[in-house]
Design a protein around this motif. Structure first.
Motif, mmCIF file in Angstrom:
data_model
loop_
_atom_site.group_PDB
_atom_site.id
_atom_site.type_symbol
_atom_site.label_atom_id
_atom_site.label_comp_id
_atom_site.label_asym_id
_atom_site.label_seq_id
_atom_site.Cartn_x
_atom_site.Cartn_y
_atom_site.Cartn_z
ATOM 1 N N LEU A 76 8.753 3.577 -3.893
ATOM 2 C CA LEU A 76 7.365 4.153 -4.337
ATOM 3 C C LEU A 76 7.052 3.706 -5.727
ATOM 4 O O LEU A 76 5.804 3.157 -5.755
ATOM 5 N N VAL A 107 2.719 7.574 5.459
ATOM 6 C CA VAL A 107 3.962 7.611 4.229
ATOM 7 C C VAL A 107 4.343 8.846 4.205
ATOM 8 O O VAL A 107 5.803 9.247 4.263
ATOM 9 N N GLN A 125 6.269 -0.075 -5.424
ATOM 10 C CA GLN A 125 4.651 -0.360 -4.753
ATOM 11 C C GLN A 125 3.740 -0.008 -5.754
ATOM 12 O O GLN A 125 2.467 -0.492 -5.535
ATOM 13 N N LEU A 136 -1.040 7.040 -3.539
ATOM 14 C CA LEU A 136 -0.296 5.820 -3.296
ATOM 15 C C LEU A 136 0.113 5.142 -4.127
ATOM 16 O O LEU A 136 1.263 4.882 -4.413
ATOM 17 N N ILE A 152 6.121 0.518 4.422
ATOM 18 C CA ILE A 152 4.909 1.050 3.777
ATOM 19 C C ILE A 152 4.048 -0.292 3.807
ATOM 20 O O ILE A 152 2.591 -0.174 4.209
#
Length: 1125
Positions: free
Chosen positions: A766, A740, A769, A839, A717
């Motif tokens: 995720l 992604v 992130q 995202l 990522i």
């Protein structure tokens, strides 16, 4: 009376059992001493100490008689160390003493057996013959191993010297021990002399193998023709029990028999000249292998040693010629022979495992087949491992490399798993077999015995009674069976009835022996399945080739599905430990753990790499579908329509997305197909067992894959952002989101191969992130994008290269001399901001907001400094807004007016960007959690006016996290609250906040003189971003007066009054330069009111005539049309 003395009182069975077990323990200890002496790190320090080197050499030279009195000079160095030497070498020394005692006990027992003239036949008294041959081989192996310890004289001599120095006399065992070590310099030569009196018993036992060993040592073609191990070759007999007159011999290890024959006939070599059967057995054994296993990875090169021994014996030229001939045969034919056997066994075990998996009930009647298959396969694997590590230099090494060995081990493990899983099925079958058939047949045999002494009769009757009392109910009730007593009684009975003067001689009643051997096998099927698995399929071997074979297995895609066999073999390792050598348990345990961990880790890495390659391919395909790639296609279509030929002749036509799915035939295999095939094979292996236990540690193969996927997904990522710090380039959020999603689609498909929770991987990765740093302290996409938007995009806005266009809800590049490396609109329009919100999620967007607010708070801090510099002038201007002349004079005394407006514009730009991000977040959350967002919105819209501000701020914080706009920005309030200075009183802070609003209000007219302040109807804003002042003024006022508990509405009214009066003054100015963009600046007032939840148009009308605003709008629109024309 003499019979009783000769048989029962000699306790041959008990001694054989104990000595065999002790012999293995002694071998383990001697093996560990040899390994320790061969390792510089583990070797006793006295043997490598340079200061003691001369003393040690002297002791070895004079061994076993060392004159300590007359050589004090050479041995003086040892005096200081004598206490430590005695302490540290005691374990080694007494191990050698134990070997000597073991030798004494073995010699005594062998003499007893000779005296009793015991009858040996592997097909009749199996346990007695096997234990006798095992003892001979164990004893021989032990003495060879002792002779291989080069430091044995140094260890024993040093210990005895230290003992003599401390106690004034040698250790009492030393004279005999020293002599034993000297005598057994060449152990086999010494033992050949020693075994002359035992030759008759040993040769009889070995000759009994002539019916068993050749039958076991057949070629793969002969096995294939006999349809060995096949359950389906004769369907009509599938349910018939697998029977043999020599049941225990059927699964007897070929490797064990070869050691019996080779070592046995070396010790009683005279029979090779006198007995043809002995010579035939000897030749077959020599032709099968070029080396035999002594113990674990210690090997014995048969041909060389035998040739050297027979060289010194007269009349053995023919035997030497036989050995040389056998060696050539072994080197040329053994490799291909064993290779073909392994090939046959792979298919045979696969068939057997498949049939038993479908019909586990067949494990009852066909249990013998299972243990035969395991034993055969184990023999072939051990042969390969032994020879792969000791390849003859002159021969082709391909015969000793088998890339399919994993498959054979895998099917062995599958059969082992069936036996463990369906143990109760086998117990039910054999409990009924023992009680319903074996007991009846044995009873008849006993009844028909012509002579049966009382002791033997009692034992036989107990056998029958034990078996008769068995019932299926015991199995159903989970009763633990234990037939060890019965088996030991049969062993004793074999010893009683095999001596020469026994009343009941087993040699005359072979049917009884064969029947009892069958019964013993049946009892093991009830209570000793685990022990049987260890006996027939234990692979607790330590060879360098083992790890090499694993890597070869992974390299071959068709074999990778069997790679789980290697971690499963690690579960065997602890079975090779012995209670006489407890210190090696930790070493072997650690070895098994590290190997298992390495195997599973490598398998997971390989799967991860395959998944990554698939993801890369899918991301490439997904990238082809991005809107930017359709431009060329549209252009070609338009040109084709208008019949323009822009492209060069012969230019290849661009392939359209999806063309890779079109196949001309089924044989066409793409790289993606190969990757998927390889992945499915490897995942089968990872998914084979949920967990496996090695030395009381549980390993979960799937967790290895999960952790590797998490790490790789995280790196991928971040890698896909393509952030370049030097050039400040970064991937568009929408493109990253597409990649992604493609990556996640591939990862979701992994659930079709392996039972792992891929959602957990997504959540872990995720969610990390969305934070500033991940769990490893590495930057995340949240930190990268936050940094890029703040340091690259918004910095260029401040520099005047980019403007915020409200009409487009995006930041757009302005035509300037220096071209930017990126197009701001492609990173800030609504679709990109939505992709960014998708995202980063609410957490990431909150971090982005906090970072933006930090920049705003630093600008506000600078603004406050400017206010403090002009505090007196601003205080007067605040109360003099209705006195034009005085205001003009005071305005001229103000400093840093442009700086105030510039900083407020920067704040406005940042807040505009944040409003775009918040709106995008709201749109994304409304799609994902519409009911929750609508509830939050309803909650926010219905806060009563009288609600306490702290409670209201909590609601605003919830709303802001959901992307909803708030009257008062909670993040800005938090950021500005942290600026409170300890040296300034709250009243002073409040005054500065009020004066800041005054400063901005009186500074607005100066904007009219700026060329860039012209309002553009097309973008609904000004090219120098002063339209962002409306948002800045409202948000800053709301935040500051919330902190200082002032009235936001009153302060904004005051601001409006000051701003209106200041702007009305420029209407009277005659200087065209000063009033260049007067109408455009007037519109700011309308924007401020439109933006504010606290001001109304009525209030503006009372301060600033609406007709001026209307005329201003008319003027700017008219000017826009003129300039565009």
């Amino acid at each position: 009376m003499s019979r009783a003395v000769m048989s029962s009182q000699q306790k041959i069975a008990e001694k054989l059992t104990i000595l065999n077990d002790r012999g293995i323990g002694m071998l383990t200890r001697i093996y560990n001493i040899k390994k320790a002496c061969g390792d510089p790190k583990a070797k006793p320090s006295y043997l490598i100490d340079k200061n003691l080197e001369s003393a040690v050499k002297y002791i070895v030279k004079k061994f076993p008689v060392v004159d300590t009195r007359n050589n004090s000079q050479q041995l003086s160095q040892l005096h200081k160390e004598k206490q430590e030497i005695l302490k540290n070498l005691a374990l080694y020394y007494f191990t050698f003493v134990d070997v000597m005692e073991f030798k004494d006990h073995v010699s005594e027992l062998l003499n007893t057996i000779d005296a009793c003239q015991v009858f040996f036949d592997i097909t009749v008294n199996f346990d007695l013959t096997r234990n006798y041959l095992d003892l001979v081989v164990t004893y021989t192996t032990l003495m060879i191993m002792v002779s291989r310890i080069e430091e044995r004289k140094a260890i024993v001599g040093l210990y005895n010297y230290a003992h003599e120095m401390l106690h004034g006399a040698s250790d009492r065992e030393y004279p005999r021990l020293g002599q034993m070590i000297v005598d057994y310099e060449n152990p086999l030569k010494k033992m050949m002399e020693e075994f002359v009196p035992h030759s008759k018993s040993l040769s009889d036992a070995l000759i009994s193998l002539q019916m068993v060993y050749p039958r076991r040592n057949l070629s793969a073609e002969q096995w294939r023709n006999a349809q060995l191990l096949s359950l389906i070759s004769a369907p009509s007999t599938m349910l018939n029990p697998a029977q043999s007159d020599t049941m225990p011999c059927e699964y007897l290890s070929l490797d064990t028999m070869e050691k019996w024959i080779v070592f046995g006939f070396i010790l009683c070599h005279g029979n090779l000249n006198s007995d043809t059967a002995a010579l035939n057995l000897w030749k077959i054994a020599l032709q099968s292998s070029s080396c035999l296993a002594l113990f674990r990875d210690e090997v014995f090169h048969v041909h060389k040693v035998a040739e050297d021994l027979f060289m010194n014996i007269k009349g053995y030229n023919k035997r030497i010629a036989d050995i040389r001939e056998c060696r050539e045969t072994a080197l040329s034919h053994a490799g291909p022979l064993h290779r073909e056997r392994r090939k046959f066994l792979r298919s045979a075990l696969k068939e057997l495992a498949t049939v038993l998996a479908d019909q586990p009930g067949l494990l009852g009647p066909k249990a013998l087949f299972v243990f035969m298959a395991l034993s055969f396969a184990r023999d072939e694997i051990i042969w390969l491992l032994r020879h792969a590590d000791n390849i003859p230099r002159t021969r082709n090494s391909d015969d000793f490399i088998d890339k399919h060995i994993a498959e054979l081990i895998y099917y062995m493990e599958e059969l082992r798993a069936h036996v463990r899983k369906y143990g109760p099925v086998m117990q039910r079958y054999y409990v009924q077999y023992l009680s319903g058939f074996d007991a009846v047949v044995l009873n008849e045999l006993v009844q028909n015995l012509s002579v049966c002494p009382e002791d033997e009769s009692i034992i036989m009757s107990s056998f029958v009674n034990t078996m008769t009392s068995l019932s299926v109910k015991q199995v159903e009730d989970g009763e633990v069976f234990d037939f060890r007593g019965l088996r030991l009684d049969w062993f004793r009975l074999q010893a009683y009835t095999s001596v020469s003067k026994a009343s009941l001689n087993l040699s005359d009643h072979k049917e009884l022996g064969k029947m009892m051997n069958t019964i013993i096998f049946h009892t093991k099927m009830v209570d000793s399945l685990v022990e049987m698995l260890v006996e027939t399929s234990d692979l607790s071997i330590f060879c360098r080739a083992f790890e090499k074979m694993f890597h070869q297995c992974l390299e071959l895609p068709s074999q990778s599905r069997y790679s789980i066999a290697f971690p499963l073999v690690c579960t065997h390792f602890m079975s090779c430990t012995h209670e006489l050598c407890p210190e090696e348990r930790h070493h072997i345990g650690d070895r098994s753990l590290s190997l298992c961990n390495m195997f599973l880790d490598e398998m997971a890495k390989q799967a991860r790499n395959l998944i990554t390659d698939i993801c890369t391919e899918q991301c490439t395909l997904s990238d082809q579908l991005l809107p930017k790639h359709c431009a060329k296609t549209i252009s070609q279509a338009v040109n084709k329509k208008s019949k323009k030929q822009t492209g060069k002749k012969g230019e290849p036509e661009r392939e359209k997305p999806g063309v890779e799915s079109m196949r001309k035939n089924r044989l066409l295999v793409t790289n993606l197909d190969k990757l998927h095939t390889a992945l499915s094979e490897l995942c089968f292996s990872i998914n084979y067992v949920p967990n496996l236990v090695v030395w009381e540690h549980t390993f979960t193969p799937r967790e290895y894959l999960t952790s590797h996927l998490e790490i790789r997904f995280t790196k991928s990522i971040v890698g896909m952002t393509m952030y370049n710090q030097a050039t400040q380039e970064i991937a568009k959020p929408s493109e990253l989101l597409t990649s992604v999603k493609a990556y996640m689609t591939v990862l979701q498909s992994i659930e079709n191969y392996v039972q792992i929770d891929i959602t957990r991987v997504f959540n872990n990765v995720l969610l990390q992130q969305t934070q500033h740093l991940d769990s490893h302290g590495e930057p995340t996409i949240t930190s990268l994008y936050t940094n890029w938007y703040l340091e690259t995009l918004l910095r260029q806005v401040s520099n005047g290269h980019i403007a915020y266009f409200p009409a487009m809800k995006a930041f757009v590049n302005l035509p300037t001399e220096s071209e930017l490396t990126f197009n701001a609109e492609e990173y800030s329009d609504i679709s990109e901001m939505r992709a960014l919100s998708e995202l980063l999620g609410p957490y990431g967007m909150k971090f982005l907001s906090e970072s933006l607010m930090w920049h705003i708070s630093s600008q506000v801090a600078e603004l406050k400094k400017l206010v403090v510099e002009n505090v007196d002038v601003l205080t007067q201007m605040r109360t003099s807004f209705d006195k034009p002349d005085q205001m003009a004079a005071l305005f001229k005394r103000l400093t840093s007016v442009d700086s105030v407006l510039k900083r407020m514009t920067i704040i406005g730009v940042i807040l505009s960007f944040r409003s775009l991000a918040q709106e995008a977040l709201r749109d994304v959350l409304s799609c994902h959690i519409p009911f929750l967002v609508s509830s939050v919105e309803d909650f926010k819209d219905h806060i009563p006016r009288e609600t306490d501000m702290k409670v209201a701020m909590n609601v605003y914080e919830l709303s802001s996290a959901s992307g909803l706009p708030c009257e008062i920005d909670p993040a800005l309030v938090v950021a500005l609250s942290s600026q409170k200075s300890e040296n300034i009183s709250p009243e002073e802070e409040y005054k500065i906040a009020c004066l800041l609003m005054v400063f901005v209000a009186v500074s607005l007219p100066t904007l009219a003189s700026n060329v860039m302040s012209q309002y553009s109807p097309a973008i609904e804003g000004h090219c120098n971003n002063i339209h962002c002042l409306a948002k800045a003024i409202n948000q800053i006022a709301a935040a500051l007066f919330t902190i200082h508990k002032g009235s936001i509405e009153d302060r904004l009214k005051e601001f409006l009054a000051l701003a209106s009066s200041s702007l009305l003054k420029i209407g009277q100015e005659t200087d065209k330069t000063t009033t260049r963009n007067r109408e455009s600046v007037y519109l700011l007032l309308d924007m401020i009111v439109q933006e504010s939840p606290f001001l109304t148009m009525d209030l503006l009308e009372s301060c600033f005539p609406y007709v001026l605003l209307r005329n201003a709008y008319h003027a700017v629109y008219k000017q826009s049309i003129t300039s565009s024309a």
